[in-house]
Motif scaffolding. Structure first.
Motif, PDB file in Angstrom:
ATOM      1  N   GLY A 139       1.067  -1.181  -0.164  1.00 25.50           N
ATOM      2  CA  GLY A 139       0.262   0.008   0.007  1.00 25.50           C
ATOM      3  C   GLY A 139       0.803   1.336  -0.077  1.00 25.50           C
ATOM      4  N   ARG A 140       0.153   2.214  -0.227  1.00 26.87           N
ATOM      5  CA  ARG A 140       0.930   3.587  -0.554  1.00 26.87           C
ATOM      6  C   ARG A 140       0.010   4.712  -0.004  1.00 26.87           C
ATOM      7  NH1 ARG A 140       3.853   3.771  -6.412  1.00 26.87           N
ATOM      8  NH2 ARG A 140       2.456   5.475  -6.391  1.00 26.87           N
ATOM      9  N   HIS A 141       0.555   5.694   0.726  1.00 26.53           N
ATOM     10  CA  HIS A 141       0.002   6.677   1.195  1.00 26.53           C
ATOM     11  C   HIS A 141       0.693   8.032   0.832  1.00 26.53           C
ATOM     12  CE1 HIS A 141      -3.104   4.843   3.639  1.00 26.53           C
ATOM     13  NE2 HIS A 141      -2.208   4.188   3.735  1.00 26.53           N
ATOM     14  N   ASP A 142       0.206   9.235   0.015  1.00 26.80           N
ATOM     15  CA  ASP A 142       0.642  10.288  -0.466  1.00 26.80           C
ATOM     16  C   ASP A 142       0.071  11.525   0.204  1.00 26.80           C
ATOM     17  OD1 ASP A 142       1.976  11.912  -2.334  1.00 26.80           O
ATOM     18  OD2 ASP A 142       0.979  11.643  -3.941  1.00 26.80           O
ATOM     19  N   GLY A 143       0.865  12.397   0.690  1.00 25.43           N
ATOM     20  CA  GLY A 143       0.701  13.526   1.301  1.00 25.43           C
ATOM     21  C   GLY A 143       1.833  14.217   2.122  1.00 25.43           C
ATOM     22  N   VAL A 144       1.374  14.828   3.286  1.00 23.30           N
ATOM     23  CA  VAL A 144       2.479  15.666   4.036  1.00 23.30           C
ATOM     24  C   VAL A 144       2.458  14.918   5.311  1.00 23.30           C
ATOM     25  CG1 VAL A 144       3.463  17.803   4.711  1.00 23.30           C
ATOM     26  CG2 VAL A 144       2.153  17.605   2.614  1.00 23.30           C
ATOM     27  N   CYS A 153       3.385   7.557  12.649  1.00 23.15           N
ATOM     28  CA  CYS A 153       3.171   8.960  12.110  1.00 23.15           C
ATOM     29  C   CYS A 153       2.006   9.343  11.577  1.00 23.15           C
ATOM     30  CB  CYS A 153       4.458   9.065  11.017  1.00 23.15           C
ATOM     31  SG  CYS A 153       4.152   7.758   9.434  1.00 23.15           S
ATOM     32  N   GLU A 154       1.720  10.660  11.322  1.00 21.47           N
ATOM     33  CA  GLU A 154       0.417  11.153  11.036  1.00 21.47           C
ATOM     34  C   GLU A 154       0.634  11.917   9.540  1.00 21.47           C
ATOM     35  OE1 GLU A 154      -2.070  14.966  12.767  1.00 21.47           O
ATOM     36  OE2 GLU A 154      -1.706  13.218  14.260  1.00 21.47           O
ATOM     37  N   LEU A 165      -3.099   7.730  10.223  1.00 22.22           N
ATOM     38  CA  LEU A 165      -1.966   7.319  11.307  1.00 22.22           C
ATOM     39  C   LEU A 165      -1.323   5.951  10.528  1.00 22.22           C
ATOM     40  CD1 LEU A 165      -3.754   7.769  14.263  1.00 22.22           C
ATOM     41  CD2 LEU A 165      -2.500   9.466  13.321  1.00 22.22           C
ATOM     42  N   ILE A 166       0.133   6.077  10.560  1.00 25.49           N
ATOM     43  CA  ILE A 166       0.673   4.913  10.004  1.00 25.49           C
ATOM     44  C   ILE A 166       1.501   4.269  11.128  1.00 25.49           C
ATOM     45  CG2 ILE A 166       2.304   4.167   8.017  1.00 25.49           C
ATOM     46  CD1 ILE A 166      -0.306   5.123   6.872  1.00 25.49           C
ATOM     47  N   ALA A 167       1.504   3.111  11.171  1.00 26.55           N
ATOM     48  CA  ALA A 167       2.311   2.480  12.255  1.00 26.55           C
ATOM     49  C   ALA A 167       3.817   2.077  11.822  1.00 26.55           C
ATOM     50  CB  ALA A 167       1.839   0.887  12.843  1.00 26.55           C
TER      51      ALA A 167
END
Length: 178
Positions: A139-144, A153-154, A165-167
């Motif tokens: 999976g991937r999450h794009d952002g700041v 991390c948030e 929130l990513i563990a």
């Protein structure tokens, strides 16, 4: 040939055999010692010796990534890959190609290298740069990155203004987008 010459020849022969046996025994001892010492070598130590080298990392999730090892620290490394830098969780690394034959033991590392993954991610959060978080499951999450906790991390996602929130245990790497 007199008896003295025969005696000296015998002694020379015995001395040669003893030297050969000693050398063979010493070689075995060195090989055993070398194997025992290598048990202490860590992947991080090999990567620390690879700073400045181009390597290919196999990662859980994103797969292979190539670049130059810029920094190694406790639990993470910084890989420069063209326009984008990667902060890689060491325990997400499955393989390394192109690493140095040498290793640097942790006792010889700078005190700065004791900073963990959270410290590297905090720097990204402080910079406010967009990034792409790659998860170990693909999976991937794009952002700041907004804030970094003890074990997560948030991330403010770019498209939906949603916060995720990513563990750390799920994170393979953070890729800069700037």
């Amino acid at each position: 040939m007199g008896w003295e010459e025969e005696l000296f020849a015998l002694f020379d022969d015995l001395e040669g055999r003893a030297s050969a046996l000693y050398a063979a025994e010493r070689d075995l001892e060195l090989a055993d010692r070398s194997r025992a010492e290598y048990q202490q070598v860590t992947l991080a130590g090999r990567l620390m010796a690879s700073v400045g080298r181009r390597v290919t990392l196999g990662l859980h999730g994103p797969g292979p990534v190539s670049g130059t090892v810029e920094r190694v620290a406790r639990g993470w490394l910084l890989l420069a890959a063209g326009e984008h830098d990667w902060v890689v969780a060491l325990d997400a690394v499955t393989s390394v190609g192109g690493a140095s034959e040498r290793a640097v033991p942790e006792v010889a590392w700078s005190p700065i290298t004791r900073l963990g993954l959270a410290s590297a991610l905090r720097r990204l959060a402080e910079a406010g740069e967009p990034c792409l978080l790659h998860l170990r499951d693909g999976g991937r999450h794009d952002g700041v990155l907004r804030r970094v906790g003890a074990d997560f991390c948030e991330l403010a996602e770019a498209e939906g203004r949603r916060t995720v929130l990513i563990a750390f245990s799920a994170l393979a790497a953070a890729q800069s987008r700037a």
